[in-house]
Enzyme design. Structure first.
Site, PDB file in Angstrom:
ATOM      1  N   ASP A 182      -7.684  -7.812  -1.660  1.00 27.41           N
ATOM      2  CA  ASP A 182      -6.809  -6.846  -1.004  1.00 27.41           C
ATOM      3  C   ASP A 182      -6.455  -5.784  -2.055  1.00 27.41           C
ATOM      4  O   ASP A 182      -6.774  -5.919  -3.238  1.00 27.41           O
ATOM      5  CB  ASP A 182      -5.573  -7.534  -0.404  1.00 27.41           C
TER       6      ASP A 182
HETATM    7  C1  BGC Z   1      -3.543  -4.279   3.339  1.00 27.17           C
HETATM    8  C2  BGC Z   1      -4.877  -4.615   3.962  1.00 27.17           C
HETATM    9  C3  BGC Z   1      -5.704  -3.374   4.116  1.00 27.17           C
HETATM   10  C4  BGC Z   1      -5.841  -2.696   2.767  1.00 27.17           C
HETATM   11  C5  BGC Z   1      -6.694  -1.439   2.810  1.00 27.17           C
HETATM   12  C6  BGC Z   1      -3.661  -3.408   2.105  1.00 27.17           C
HETATM   13  O1  BGC Z   1      -2.435  -2.925   1.695  1.00 27.17           O
HETATM   14  O2  BGC Z   1      -2.859  -5.469   3.027  1.00 27.17           O
HETATM   15  O3  BGC Z   1      -4.679  -5.237   5.183  1.00 27.17           O
HETATM   16  O4  BGC Z   1      -6.951  -3.675   4.663  1.00 27.17           O
HETATM   17  O5  BGC Z   1      -4.556  -2.335   2.310  1.00 27.17           O
HETATM   18  O6  BGC Z   1      -6.095  -0.431   3.484  1.00 27.17           O
END
Ligand code: BGC
Length: 747
Positions: A288
């Site tokens: 993530d």
């Molecule tokens: C989130 C994810 C997301 C990623 C990319 C993160 O802050 O937890 O769910 O896919 O950002 O945008």
């Protein structure tokens, strides 16, 4: 002579062409085994040509492009981008990768396509309320078309985190509290995004996230610690991920949270042992946003280099270096880790191999660019996209209360007052994570109602109050229009950013002065229907006690107003069922239906049992609950066998009659309880469901196949087993109102 030779050669060429063509169309295409062998060969060939820097490059993902990053792409040091959208920008940077880098490896472009790209579908929690996986697949397929047309190859979805805790804002992004329903929805979305093995260049690679157990954040506070038993992890949180993997999801995302002392983005047990060794997953794992760098904050790495070491050895293949300042730990550190002998080059090879495998499998090497002409010609029509969104929105609505059949309303009412901060609002119905919506396309509830009623109906509107502020200055106007109307519809709830990421709430009542406004309007003695818009279960005890009609619409996206008006005025008979229990009071959380019995099962009349002294144990609305304008009677629950061997199948049948006056759809739910086992089992677990349609007066006999899988659980060594003994089988329209029977399993 020359001409003759030419003619002769052309003749041969034509014949060869005919033979080639004949062979192509008359013989089966290569089997999937041959195809995957061919891919493995291509991956191995390519890997053998790559330098260590280029292999590490595949493991790097940046958010957004700039000149410096273009240069890195040219060197082959970037494998992926996120947050770039639009065919021209994607094609521009892809051209650098394909035509200017040494090996021409295409980039994979990821974006958060969670519930639609341009056409915004209901939030995932709402989609799960439809209990209609086919429709959910169709929505994901449309999202994939629109996203692919704009250069997205890969979505960071589906979000398959199970969540019991409505304080956690990200409950909006998943399918609720149940592992079985969550698994069905996970599979449905993976199928929709990816198509059949990525056939057709309008599919996108799926990413099941956030692996693992992110939804168990303590106190429902986002990013918080998760400390659960391995049993809970495997029984509750992992099944939807397994379902996504089995459905062929190309990627997974490692979560932010600490998981029993080892953060999810450094967790060898989940990322390697379970995912790769037990499940045989051969795709790749992306971190993530900065979650590898955050290992430093978790306190398990002293610096970025150690964070990179922990991430890669646990099994995180790609570094989502979201915020480049804090993130980006792989690019600057992996090479020296190899050179210093702290990790082997083989580990880098494995990760690069997994990423290349998905790029080949997805067809990126053959179709690196967005072909806008193809999309202009082939994308589903605007009408088809809107109709799918409308149908899914209708089916996602849950009717929570309808005293004395206040709903559906007559279209010929003289006057209707529409009140509330969400009634004439185009932004909030989009919900969290709407990718590229056209806000002006969103149909508001007010518009939906105005278009639905007769010419003679006077529809007036007052906002009444804002979603969150304490300002009561709009109350008078709202009270005035309500007083002058035959019917009041109040559209109340949360703003879209009150749920989703970083949207946790400790108080899950209606925010601001909204409840106060409802109470003032109620005092007028007019018939009132409340339409809720929210990304989580709210505590609405007062509303449930006093307001005759309550409609849960979640956030429905583009078609909000049309779907809500269809339900309010009876053009669509509501059929959604809750994928998550609604607590009466925040202190009851969790109130999930699949709890364990305890040694002192709840007895409201006995003090020394597992209960509260100030509140009931039960939820306000249970899992699986939802009303209809029809009524469904369940009868005649029968089992083909009352005694069966461990590995036998049997059938359960039940009659369902529509005793109401209108046709309607019902979600028939099947629950099982293993009464005595070597490990404690929940009092009931959903194991199957069917959504059926019945005309008034019609009875259907519904059959469920009871399979050994439905009776199994994990023993003390987490091995799947079936133990002989008595099982209870329950079928009904929600997790509390069920017909029951039992059967015995023998060795
Ligand atoms: C989130 C994810 C997301 C990623 C990319 C993160 O802050 O937890 O769910 O896919 O950002 O945008």
């Amino acid at each position: 002579m020359k001409t003759k030779v030419n003619i002769y050669i052309s003749g041969i060429l034509i014949q060869l062409f005919i033979i080639f063509f004949f062979v192509r169309i008359n013989f089966p295409q290569s089997s999937s085994k041959e195809k995957s062998d061919a891919i493995e060969k291509k991956v191995a060939d390519l890997l053998s040509k790559m330098t260590l820097d280029e292999k590490i490059g595949q493991l790097v993902q940046f958010s957004g492009t700039n000149d410096d990053r273009d240069e890195l792409v040219r060197k082959g040091f970037v494998g992926s981008f996120l947050n770039i959208r639009g065919a021209s920008e994607v094609n521009r940077v892809q051209k650098i990768a394909v035509e200017e880098s040494r090996l021409g490896i295409p980039l994979i472009i990821g974006n958060d396509v969670i519930h639609g790209y341009q056409t915004t579908f209901p939030i995932p929690l709402a989609e799960a309320s439809s209990w209609n996986p086919d429709l959910v697949t169709k929505a994901a397929e449309i999202a994939a078309w629109e996203a692919a047309a704009n250069g997205t190859h890969w979505t960071f979805g589906p979000m398959v985190d199970i969540a019991f805790d409505p304080r956690w804002g990200r409950i909006a992004e998943g399918a609720g509290e149940d592992p079985y329903l969550g698994s069905v929805m996970a599979e449905a979305q993976v199928k929709g995004f990816q198509g059949d093995n990525f056939i057709g260049n309008h599919s996108i690679v799926a990413c099941a996230k956030h692996y693992a157990a992110y939804g168990a954040a303590q106190g429902g506070r986002d990013y918080n610690t998760v400390d659960i038993s391995e049993r809970t992890l495997r029984e509750i949180y992992l099944p939807p991920f397994k379902a996504a993997v089995d459905a062929g999801a190309g990627t997974l995302m490692s979560a932010f949270n600490d998981l029993n002392g080892i953060p999810a983005s450094a967790n060898y047990l989940t990322l390697t042992q379970i995912l790769r060794s037990e499940w045989g997953f051969d795709g790749f794992v992306v971190s993530d946003w900065n979650s590898i760098a955050e290992l430093i904050n978790h306190g398990i790495a002293k610096d970025k280099k150690e964070a990179a070491l922990k991430g890669i050895t646990a099994g995180v293949d790609m570094d989502m270096a979201g915020d480049v300042e804090a993130g980006n730990v792989y690019l600057p550190n992996l090479k020296s880790l190899v050179e210093e002998g702290l990790i082997s080059e083989e580990i880098i090879n494995k990760s690069a191999e997994r990423i290349l495998r998905i790029k080949f499998r997805f067809g990126l090497f053959d179709h690196p660019y967005v072909d806008s002409i193809f999309f202009a010609k082939n994308i589903p029509s605007r009408e088809e996209r809107d109709l799918t969104a409308l149908q899914l929105s209708r089916e996602s609505i849950v009717l929570l209360k309808n005293e004395e059949s206040l709903l559906p309303l007559k279209k010929e009412l003289n006057s209707i007052a529409v009140i509330g901060p969400l009634a004439d609002n185009q932004e909030d119905p989009l919900g969290p994570w709407s990718t590229n919506p056209i806000v002006e396309d969103v149909v508001t509830v007010l518009k939906g109602i105005r278009e639905k009623v007769s010419d003679g109906t006077n529809v007036t509107y007052a906002k009444g109050c804002a979603i969150e502020s304490m300002d009561r200055s709009g109350f008078d106007e709202a009270i005035k229009i309500a007083r002058g109307s035959d019917m009041v519809i109040m559209v109340m709830g949360e703003s879209r950013d009150m749920s989703g990421e970083a949207g946790s709430r400790a108080d899950i009542n209606l925010p601001g002065v909204q409840l106060e406004l409802i109470q003032k309007i109620y005092e007028l003695g007019k018939p009132v229907a409340v339409v809720l818009m929210n990304g989580r279960p709210l505590t609405i005890e007062w509303i449930d006690e006093n307001i005759p009609a309550v409609v849960e619409s979640w956030f429905l996206g583009t078609q909000t107003g049309n779907a809500v008006a269809d339900v309010l005025f009876g053009d669509f008979n509501p059929c959604g069922k809750l994928p998550v229990s609604f607590p009466r009071y925040v202190g009851q959380i969790p109130v999930n239906y699949n709890y364990k019995s305890t040694g002192r099962p709840h007895n409201p009349d006995q003090k020394f049992t597992s209960r509260y002294i100030d509140y009931p144990n039960s939820p306000l609305y249970p899992f699986g609950f939802g009303l209809s304008y029809s009524e469904f009677k369940y009868s005649n629950l029968k089992l083909q066998k009352l005694k069966m061997k461990k590995n036998e199948n049997t059938k359960a049948t039940i009659d369902i009659t529509n005793t109401g006056k209108v046709p309607g759809k019902e979600v028939v739910q099947l629950y099982i309880r293993d009464l005595v086992a070597s490990v404690t089992r929940p009092v009931k677990e959903l194991k199957g469901f069917q959504k059926i349609e019945l005309k008034p007066g019609e009875t259907k006999t519904i059959e469920f196949n009871i399979t050994p899988k439905m009776l199994s659980f994990l023993d003390i060594n987490f091995k799947e087993i079936i133990e002989p003994g008595e099982f209870q089988l329950m079928i009904g329209g929600n997790s509390e109102e069920l017909l029951e029977t039992s059967f015995e399993v023998i060795d």
